[in-house]
Structures are given as structure tokens and as C-alpha cells.
Design a protein around this motif. Sequence first.
Motif, PDB file in Angstrom:
ATOM      1  N   LYS A   1       0.834  -1.207   0.000  1.00  0.00           N
ATOM      2  CA  LYS A   1       0.000   0.000   0.000  1.00  0.00           C
ATOM      3  C   LYS A   1       0.868   1.257   0.000  1.00  0.00           C
ATOM      4  N   LYS A   2       1.940   1.244   0.796  1.00  0.00           N
ATOM      5  CA  LYS A   2       2.842   2.399   0.851  1.00  0.00           C
ATOM      6  C   LYS A   2       3.537   2.623  -0.491  1.00  0.00           C
ATOM      7  N   ILE A   3       3.997   1.525  -1.090  1.00  0.00           N
ATOM      8  CA  ILE A   3       4.697   1.636  -2.372  1.00  0.00           C
ATOM      9  C   ILE A   3       3.750   2.135  -3.461  1.00  0.00           C
ATOM     10  N   LYS A   4       2.541   1.589  -3.494  1.00  0.00           N
ATOM     11  CA  LYS A   4       1.564   2.000  -4.504  1.00  0.00           C
ATOM     12  C   LYS A   4       1.213   3.475  -4.372  1.00  0.00           C
ATOM     13  N   ALA A   5       1.129   3.956  -3.131  1.00  0.00           N
ATOM     14  CA  ALA A   5       0.773   5.359  -2.906  1.00  0.00           C
ATOM     15  C   ALA A   5       1.797   6.290  -3.549  1.00  0.00           C
ATOM     16  N   VAL A   6       3.068   5.895  -3.506  1.00  0.00           N
ATOM     17  CA  VAL A   6       4.122   6.721  -4.107  1.00  0.00           C
ATOM     18  C   VAL A   6       4.151   6.538  -5.621  1.00  0.00           C
ATOM     19  N   VAL A   7       4.130   5.288  -6.069  1.00  0.00           N
ATOM     20  CA  VAL A   7       4.235   4.991  -7.502  1.00  0.00           C
ATOM     21  C   VAL A   7       3.074   5.596  -8.290  1.00  0.00           C
ATOM     22  N   ASN A   8       1.873   5.543  -7.729  1.00  0.00           N
ATOM     23  CA  ASN A   8       0.690   6.025  -8.447  1.00  0.00           C
ATOM     24  C   ASN A   8       0.409   7.512  -8.245  1.00  0.00           C
ATOM     25  N   SER A   9       1.233   8.165  -7.445  1.00  0.00           N
ATOM     26  CA  SER A   9       1.008   9.589  -7.182  1.00  0.00           C
ATOM     27  C   SER A   9       1.294  10.426  -8.430  1.00  0.00           C
ATOM     28  N   SER A  10       0.411  11.350  -8.700  1.00  0.00           N
ATOM     29  CA  SER A  10       0.599  12.247  -9.848  1.00  0.00           C
ATOM     30  C   SER A  10       1.330  13.525  -9.449  1.00  0.00           C
ATOM     31  N   ASN A  11       1.710  13.610  -8.181  1.00  0.00           N
ATOM     32  CA  ASN A  11       2.385  14.815  -7.691  1.00  0.00           C
ATOM     33  C   ASN A  11       3.891  14.785  -7.902  1.00  0.00           C
TER      34      ASN A  11
ATOM     35  N   SER B   1      10.548 -10.520  -2.318  1.00  0.00           N
ATOM     36  CA  SER B   1      11.579  -9.778  -3.042  1.00  0.00           C
ATOM     37  C   SER B   1      11.017  -8.494  -3.642  1.00  0.00           C
ATOM     38  N   LEU B   2       9.680  -8.340  -3.569  1.00  0.00           N
ATOM     39  CA  LEU B   2       8.983  -7.173  -4.126  1.00  0.00           C
ATOM     40  C   LEU B   2       9.201  -7.057  -5.631  1.00  0.00           C
ATOM     41  N   TRP B   3       9.414  -8.191  -6.286  1.00  0.00           N
ATOM     42  CA  TRP B   3       9.684  -8.187  -7.723  1.00  0.00           C
ATOM     43  C   TRP B   3       8.547  -7.544  -8.505  1.00  0.00           C
ATOM     44  N   PHE B   4       7.310  -7.928  -8.193  1.00  0.00           N
ATOM     45  CA  PHE B   4       6.178  -7.406  -8.955  1.00  0.00           C
ATOM     46  C   PHE B   4       6.006  -5.910  -8.726  1.00  0.00           C
ATOM     47  N   MET B   5       6.263  -5.449  -7.497  1.00  0.00           N
ATOM     48  CA  MET B   5       6.146  -4.023  -7.208  1.00  0.00           C
ATOM     49  C   MET B   5       7.195  -3.235  -7.991  1.00  0.00           C
ATOM     50  N   ALA B   6       8.401  -3.789  -8.091  1.00  0.00           N
ATOM     51  CA  ALA B   6       9.459  -3.127  -8.856  1.00  0.00           C
ATOM     52  C   ALA B   6       9.111  -3.111 -10.347  1.00  0.00           C
ATOM     53  N   TYR B   7       8.520  -4.202 -10.815  1.00  0.00           N
ATOM     54  CA  TYR B   7       8.114  -4.293 -12.223  1.00  0.00           C
ATOM     55  C   TYR B   7       7.041  -3.251 -12.536  1.00  0.00           C
ATOM     56  N   THR B   8       6.081  -3.104 -11.624  1.00  0.00           N
ATOM     57  CA  THR B   8       5.016  -2.115 -11.806  1.00  0.00           C
ATOM     58  C   THR B   8       5.579  -0.698 -11.797  1.00  0.00           C
ATOM     59  N   ALA B   9       6.509  -0.445 -10.872  1.00  0.00           N
ATOM     60  CA  ALA B   9       7.130   0.878 -10.796  1.00  0.00           C
ATOM     61  C   ALA B   9       7.901   1.176 -12.079  1.00  0.00           C
ATOM     62  N   ASN B  10       8.581   0.172 -12.608  1.00  0.00           N
ATOM     63  CA  ASN B  10       9.349   0.345 -13.842  1.00  0.00           C
ATOM     64  C   ASN B  10       8.441   0.777 -14.991  1.00  0.00           C
TER      65      ASN B  10
ATOM     66  N   ALA C   1      15.201   2.878  -6.237  1.00  0.00           N
ATOM     67  CA  ALA C   1      13.958   2.829  -5.461  1.00  0.00           C
ATOM     68  C   ALA C   1      13.827   1.558  -4.634  1.00  0.00           C
ATOM     69  N   PHE C   2      14.439   0.467  -5.113  1.00  0.00           N
ATOM     70  CA  PHE C   2      14.345  -0.825  -4.423  1.00  0.00           C
ATOM     71  C   PHE C   2      15.748  -1.331  -4.068  1.00  0.00           C
ATOM     72  N   PRO C   3      16.407  -0.644  -3.129  1.00  0.00           N
ATOM     73  CA  PRO C   3      17.784  -1.029  -2.769  1.00  0.00           C
ATOM     74  C   PRO C   3      17.840  -2.418  -2.145  1.00  0.00           C
TER      75      PRO C   3
ATOM     76  N   THR D   1      13.362   8.432  -5.175  1.00  0.00           N
ATOM     77  CA  THR D   1      13.981   8.948  -3.946  1.00  0.00           C
ATOM     78  C   THR D   1      13.105   8.678  -2.731  1.00  0.00           C
ATOM     79  N   LYS D   2      11.792   8.820  -2.896  1.00  0.00           N
ATOM     80  CA  LYS D   2      10.868   8.595  -1.789  1.00  0.00           C
ATOM     81  C   LYS D   2      10.698   7.107  -1.477  1.00  0.00           C
ATOM     82  N   LEU D   3      10.794   6.276  -2.499  1.00  0.00           N
ATOM     83  CA  LEU D   3      10.611   4.837  -2.294  1.00  0.00           C
ATOM     84  C   LEU D   3      11.799   4.195  -1.583  1.00  0.00           C
TER      85      LEU D   3
END
Length: 293
Positions: free
Chosen positions: A119-129, A161-170, A191-193, A137-139
Motif C-alpha cells: 500500500k505504501k509503495i503503490k501510494a508513491v508509484v501512483n502519485s501524480s504529484n 523480493s517485491l519483484w512485482f512491485m518493482a516491475y510495476t514501478a518500472n 527505489a528498491f535497494p 527517492t521517496k521509495l
Amino acid sequence: FGERYEETRQSRDWKVRFVPTLFSPLLANVALNGIEEIHTSLRYADDMVFILKPKDNAEEILNKVKAFLTERGMEISARKTKLTNTTDGFDFLGWNFRVQKNGKFRSTPSEENHRKIRKKIKAVVNSSNYGAEVKATKLAPIVRGWRNYHSSCDMSSSRDSLWFMAYTANRKFRKEKKVNRYKANELCKKAFPRVGYKQNQHVNVKGTKSPYDGDFVYWSKRNSRLYSDATSEALKKQNHSCGHCRLRFMEDEDVHLHHIDGNHDNWSQKNLSAVHRSCHQQIHWSTPKGEDI
């Protein structure tokens, strides 16, 4: 154990009296001090797990706990209390603990904890701001903090591993005009250190050690494990002392990683120094513009 607030109604207005979250764990420790003597258990503030053997009477132990709480004006939360086998697993402090069929112990991030990080990752990735750079940087601190917290768990699954979240962010990053595939990959690395993990590596506090016993050497060495690989290595190299003032790190002090030449892309071990937060500020305030920082 019970609620942390109570409501009273006076005329038409509702007045809520509550204990701020900051003090709730402290008050829980004061009120529940001694409950560990009832039976073998693990407790963090008001979250508690009792460890039973086949011969132990669960009902008897539960009644003792209820009596202990009643004396202090508290009660057990029936919704959060359950009896389960270790082979079925149980959640505690964001982890799921389970004894596998082969008898080996396994711990992983719990489902609820995983939902929260997604939920936290999606909030940043999907933000239009924010643009892709700002999002990365925020992730980074969010993901790094989550991975550090679970560094003693088994994080080998694709879910953890958050692979899918990284794929979505990409994919989101690449929708920006100035972000090509190469740039998106670089931003995702930022973003995904990566953070190393080793299951069951946690070491209990030695004997009756306390952060307030004055043993700075013990606690500074122990606390170095809480930081990322680069910071941890810098602490070891500096014998767990600040690279600026040379004093030991106290229990409640933040450790900052200082880039000596001012280039935050230069992660060479020779260019990194672990310093106090206050020392880090002093370094930057006192360094003339244009010189190495």
C-alpha cells in the motif's frame, strides 16, 4: 489488551480522552511488568505470545493471564487471542512464524505486513504529484527500512523480493517522456535497494544487558547490525566510533553515512564515513562551497 481510549458524553458534545501512541508502549510495559512469570512467553509492549508444550494446560494459563489483567483494570482482547499449533503458524510483530513438516523453523513477513508495504509503495508509484526521480527517492527509504526490518527472515520468495512491485514501478516510470528503459531500470535500482538477509540471524541481548548500563562498546557493536551493509561496514572499520568526533555511538543516536568527497554516487568504502547526525550537520555547515564534503 483492552482499548487505549475511552469516550464520555457530556450534553451534546463527545469528549475523547486517550493515551498518545508515543506513551502507550511505555505504559503497557509498566502495567504488564511481571506477566512473563506466569509462563514462558515473548512480549513486546502489549503484544504477547505464550509458548506451550503438549503437557501444558492452555485454559489454566489463560485464566492466570485474565486474573493478572483484571487486577490492573484490563482485559484480554478476544478478537486477537487464539490458540494455534506452531505447524499452522502465527503472526507476531509483522512476522509469520511456522515450524515446517521437516521440523525446521521458518519466519517470513506476515500477510498483513506485506499488504501494508504494498500500500505504501503503490501510494508513491501512483502519485501524480511526483516525477519518476522523486518517486525513486521517496521509495528508497521505505523499501530499505522494510527490508532491514525483515533481514532476519526468509526473504527468498518472489513476493518478499517485491519483484512485482518493482516491475510495476518500472512500467510507471517509463510512461514519462524523458525516461527510457535504461533510465527506468536505474531508477528502480535506486527505489528498491538491496539489503542482505539471513534467516534466524537475530541474537538475543546478552544476559541482563541494558541500553542504560553504560556499556557503549557492547551496544554500539550490536546496533551496527541495524544498518544497511555500507553503514555497518563503515561502523566496523571505525571500531563503532564516529568518523568525525571519534566518540562512541550511544543507544539512541542516529548514525548517518557521510560521503567524504560529496559525490553521493561514489559508494567506495574509502569514501564513506559513519558519523553522528549532529556531526554530519556540522561537517556540511563548516565546509566552504566547492570543497570536498
